[in-house]
Design an enzyme around this catalytic site. Structure first.
Site, PDB file in Angstrom:
ATOM      1  CB  SER A 137      -0.979  -0.007   1.180  1.00 41.25           C
ATOM      2  OG  SER A 137      -0.327  -0.328   2.381  1.00 41.25           O
ATOM      3  CG  HIS A 176      -1.004  -5.199   2.198  1.00 39.91           C
ATOM      4  ND1 HIS A 176      -0.313  -5.079   3.373  1.00 39.91           N
ATOM      5  CD2 HIS A 176      -0.912  -3.971   1.596  1.00 39.91           C
ATOM      6  CE1 HIS A 176       0.178  -3.855   3.480  1.00 39.91           C
ATOM      7  NE2 HIS A 176      -0.179  -3.160   2.428  1.00 39.91           N
ATOM      8  CG  HIS A 216       5.697  -9.149   8.130  1.00 37.04           C
ATOM      9  ND1 HIS A 216       6.657  -8.292   7.636  1.00 37.04           N
ATOM     10  CD2 HIS A 216       4.550  -8.429   8.233  1.00 37.04           C
ATOM     11  CE1 HIS A 216       6.107  -7.100   7.471  1.00 37.04           C
ATOM     12  NE2 HIS A 216       4.830  -7.158   7.820  1.00 37.04           N
ATOM     13  NE  ARG A 226       2.460  -3.889  13.069  1.00 33.64           N
ATOM     14  CZ  ARG A 226       2.272  -3.936  11.757  1.00 33.64           C
ATOM     15  NH1 ARG A 226       1.760  -2.890  11.127  1.00 33.64           N
ATOM     16  NH2 ARG A 226       2.602  -5.008  11.063  1.00 33.64           N
ATOM     17  CG  ASP A 229      -3.587  -8.044   9.315  1.00 33.43           C
ATOM     18  OD1 ASP A 229      -4.015  -6.961   9.759  1.00 33.43           O
ATOM     19  OD2 ASP A 229      -2.982  -8.152   8.248  1.00 33.43           O
TER      20      ASP A 229
HETATM   21  N1  HAX Z   1       0.933 -19.861   5.924  1.00 35.00           N
HETATM   22  C1  HAX Z   1       1.374 -20.733   4.997  1.00 35.00           C
HETATM   23  N2  HAX Z   1       2.411 -20.510   4.183  1.00 35.00           N
HETATM   24  C2  HAX Z   1       3.068 -19.361   4.351  1.00 35.00           C
HETATM   25  C3  HAX Z   1       2.700 -18.407   5.315  1.00 35.00           C
HETATM   26  C4  HAX Z   1       1.567 -18.690   6.109  1.00 35.00           C
HETATM   27  N3  HAX Z   1       1.118 -17.833   7.010  1.00 35.00           N
HETATM   28  N4  HAX Z   1       3.536 -17.370   5.235  1.00 35.00           N
HETATM   29  C5  HAX Z   1       4.408 -17.640   4.235  1.00 35.00           C
HETATM   30  N5  HAX Z   1       4.100 -18.839   3.701  1.00 35.00           N
HETATM   31  C6  HAX Z   1       4.736 -19.483   2.552  1.00 35.00           C
HETATM   32  C7  HAX Z   1       4.591 -18.561   1.350  1.00 35.00           C
HETATM   33  O1  HAX Z   1       3.311 -18.702   0.728  1.00 35.00           O
HETATM   34  C8  HAX Z   1       5.728 -19.020   0.471  1.00 35.00           C
HETATM   35  O2  HAX Z   1       5.320 -20.204  -0.153  1.00 35.00           O
HETATM   36  P1  HAX Z   1       5.762 -20.525  -1.684  1.00 35.00           P
HETATM   37  O3  HAX Z   1       7.255 -20.636  -1.605  1.00 35.00           O
HETATM   38  O4  HAX Z   1       5.044 -21.767  -1.987  1.00 35.00           O
HETATM   39  O5  HAX Z   1       5.308 -19.345  -2.501  1.00 35.00           O
HETATM   40  C9  HAX Z   1       6.799 -19.370   1.504  1.00 35.00           C
HETATM   41  O6  HAX Z   1       6.113 -19.592   2.753  1.00 35.00           O
HETATM   42  C10 HAX Z   1       7.835 -18.297   1.706  1.00 35.00           C
HETATM   43  O7  HAX Z   1       7.185 -17.097   1.997  1.00 35.00           O
HETATM   44  P2  HAX Z   1       7.880 -15.965   2.913  1.00 35.00           P
HETATM   45  O8  HAX Z   1       9.130 -15.534   2.238  1.00 35.00           O
HETATM   46  O9  HAX Z   1       7.993 -16.430   4.312  1.00 35.00           O
HETATM   47  O10 HAX Z   1       6.785 -14.839   2.918  1.00 35.00           O
HETATM   48  P3  HAX Z   1       6.558 -13.696   1.827  1.00 35.00           P
HETATM   49  O11 HAX Z   1       7.449 -12.575   2.127  1.00 35.00           O
HETATM   50  O12 HAX Z   1       6.586 -14.265   0.456  1.00 35.00           O
HETATM   51  O13 HAX Z   1       5.034 -13.309   2.121  1.00 35.00           O
HETATM   52  C11 HAX Z   1       3.185 -12.858   3.525  1.00 35.00           C
HETATM   53  C12 HAX Z   1       4.684 -12.642   3.295  1.00 35.00           C
HETATM   54  C13 HAX Z   1       2.725 -11.973   4.664  1.00 35.00           C
HETATM   55  C14 HAX Z   1       2.418 -12.468   2.258  1.00 35.00           C
HETATM   56  C15 HAX Z   1       2.958 -14.344   3.866  1.00 35.00           C
HETATM   57  O14 HAX Z   1       3.618 -14.658   5.069  1.00 35.00           O
HETATM   58  C16 HAX Z   1       1.502 -14.719   3.976  1.00 35.00           C
HETATM   59  O15 HAX Z   1       0.861 -15.021   2.951  1.00 35.00           O
HETATM   60  N6  HAX Z   1       0.909 -14.716   5.222  1.00 35.00           N
HETATM   61  C17 HAX Z   1      -0.490 -14.968   5.394  1.00 35.00           C
HETATM   62  C18 HAX Z   1      -1.322 -13.755   5.001  1.00 35.00           C
HETATM   63  C19 HAX Z   1      -1.110 -12.609   5.972  1.00 35.00           C
HETATM   64  O16 HAX Z   1      -1.151 -12.768   7.176  1.00 35.00           O
HETATM   65  N7  HAX Z   1      -0.927 -11.388   5.428  1.00 35.00           N
HETATM   66  C20 HAX Z   1      -0.805 -10.187   6.231  1.00 35.00           C
HETATM   67  C21 HAX Z   1       0.621  -9.668   6.367  1.00 35.00           C
HETATM   68  C22 HAX Z   1       0.707  -8.417   7.188  1.00 35.00           C
HETATM   69  C23 HAX Z   1       0.204  -7.275   6.398  1.00 35.00           C
HETATM   70  O17 HAX Z   1       0.770  -6.828   5.430  1.00 35.00           O
HETATM   71  N8  HAX Z   1      -0.916  -6.763   6.771  1.00 35.00           N
HETATM   72  O18 HAX Z   1      -1.452  -5.793   6.035  1.00 35.00           O
END
Ligand code: HAX
Length: 424
Positions: A234, A264, A310, A319, A365
């Site tokens: 964002s 996000h 994250h 947080r 979150d």
């Molecule tokens: N559950 C399952 N798998 C997860 C995971 C979770 N909570 N978090 C990461 N992974 C997986 C990823 O999908 C990725 O898998 P692939 O290699 O198959 O693509 C792998 O672990 C490596 O990811 P990462 O490097 O640890 O994480 P990223 O930086 O790529 O992504 C995210 C960060 C926040 C998007 C990710 O951890 C996620 O999808 N979490 C769940 C959704 C979430 O809580 N989002 C909110 C984040 C906070 C925010 O921005 N709020 O606005």
């Protein structure tokens, strides 16, 4: 009374001079390099932009202007936080009052906004409604008007600040109106010019709050979500759109469209859905074994555990800890909150065993939804709107600073897959 505009104006010459010297001394220094993995992987970790409002330390979380969020910011009101984000200084009482007056003078939501919102399909997502409302208010942009009249570059920050103040002043009213219109709660409730920004939002939502605790929760929620440095979806989107000199209405609306994504800001709606699904399936709190199996089924089904992981953090998000502390103090026996605590105790181990997420810990979150639910705000598709009202403070402060320091239009270089094959 010293206004935010006067304060920031007084800082600009010093900021510009400091940057002039810094550029002259360091402009050729290398601060980052990029691997092929990073180019394909969302530019993770590439240092390629400046953001002074806050930094995110992997081991400590959000640090606003040098102050870690858990070290003295969780009891501050949103007005104090916005002032701090923009100026780097904590405001005194008179300065807080002056900002509250700035908001009170600009808080009336125009009728055309309500007409547009009421004309949208009844099932519209609250984020689509919020972002549409912000976009229609672009009609009022002082930045666009002054730019069209031929404003000097050194003055860009001024209408950017004016648009931001107007936007922040109407944001709680619009957001609360979205809630009331979307969920049939009655007409929007007007802004009370004698109340602070956070309490106003709580009041305008119309959630019964005899104990005043929901207002307290909003005063905590709004500072906690305000900013998370410059590279998240964002903030980066808002930064990029703003760098084209699109005004703050265009830029903030664009940034919030990014916040509406499930990886996000939408994660908070998904988190509560996850917790309630567990509660429903097991008729209350599950056993540890049941919870772990549920998590494994989720992961094996190719889904993520919402609220965990994250891109930058490598620790439990402070947080989240702040929300956990609030829940322990105000609603420790709430069944949904208890499941949130249980997930925190047991799911990180599952994610570690799963072996994919680089950070198996909760992010912001993971816990907020349970608290909102406890106080009666149960329509969880709405939760990202609350996040948006808060995050608008970070986006606006970053925009104003960028216009003050003349940040260039964003234009990184992309390369083709063929180029990588031939050159990497
Ligand atoms: N559950 C399952 N798998 C997860 C995971 C979770 N909570 N978090 C990461 N992974 C997986 C990823 O999908 C990725 O898998 P692939 O290699 O198959 O693509 C792998 O672990 C490596 O990811 P990462 O490097 O640890 O994480 P990223 O930086 O790529 O992504 C995210 C960060 C926040 C998007 C990710 O951890 C996620 O999808 N979490 C769940 C959704 C979430 O809580 N989002 C909110 C984040 C906070 C925010 O921005 N709020 O606005």
């Amino acid at each position: 009374m010293p206004s935010l505009k006067e304060k920031f104006a007084s800082q600009i010459p010093g900021i510009r001079e400091e940057l002039k010297v810094l550029h002259a001394e360091k402009k050729d220094k290398v601060i980052s390099s990029v691997t092929v993995e990073q180019a394909f992987g969302g530019m993770r970790g590439v240092k390629a932009m400046i953001c002074d409002t806050s930094v995110v330390d992997p081991g400590k979380g959000l640090i606003i202007r040098g102050i870690p969020i858990l070290e003295g910011l969780t009891d501050k009101w949103p007005e104090q936080i916005f002032w701090l984000l923009l100026t780097g200084e904590m405001p005194n009482d008179a300065e807080v009052k002056s900002l509250q007056k700035d908001y009170a003078d600009r808080c009336d939501v125009p009728d055309y906004v309500w007409k547009v919102l009421k004309a949208m399909p009844k099932e519209s997502h609250p984020m689509a409604m919020l972002n549409t409302a912000i976009l229609v208010m672009e009609y009022e942009s002082q930045f666009r008007k002054r730019y069209t009249e031929g404003m000097k570059k050194s003055n860009y920050w001024e209408p950017a600040l004016e648009d931001s103040l107007r936007l922040l002043a109407v944001m709680p009213g619009i957001a609360a109106g979205v809630y009331r219109i979307r969920y049939g709660k009655g007409d929007p409730i007007p802004y009370d010019k004698n109340l602070d920004w956070g309490a106003n939002y709580a009041t305008m939502l119309g959630i019964p709050d005899p104990s005043g605790e929901f207002k307290k929760l909003m005063r905590l929620y709004l500072p906690l979500h305000c900013d998370h440095e410059g590279g998240n979806v964002s903030a980066f989107t808002c930064h990029t759109v703003g760098s084209a000199l699109s005004d703050p209405y265009y830029s903030v609306s664009a940034g919030l469209n990014g916040l509406a994504g499930p990886l996000h800001g939408l994660a908070n709606q998904e988190c509560l859905g996850f917790v309630l699904e567990i509660k429903e399936k097991f008729g209350g709190a599950p056993t540890v074994e049941q919870l772990k199996k549920f998590a494994w089924d989720t992961l094996n089904g190719g889904k993520v555990i919402p609220g965990y992981g994250h891109a930058v953090l490598r620790c439990p998000d402070p947080r989240f800890i702040a929300f956990l502390d609030f829940g322990k103090k105000h609603c420790p026996e709430d069944p949904v909150f208890k499941i949130v605590q249980m997930i925190f105790e047991h799911i990180p181990a599952v994610l570690i065993e799963h072996g994919k997420a680089k950070n198996p810990q909760p992010n912001v979150d993971a816990g907020s939804g349970a608290l909102l639910y406890h106080y009666g705000l149960k329509e969880f598709p709405y939760y990202t709107v609350l996040f948006s009202v808060s995050r608008a403070m970070g986006m606006c402060s970053q925009l104003i600073i960028n216009r003050a320091i003349g940040t260039a239009i964003t234009r990184p270089k992309s390369v083709s897959t063929e180029w990588v094959k031939a050159n990497a």
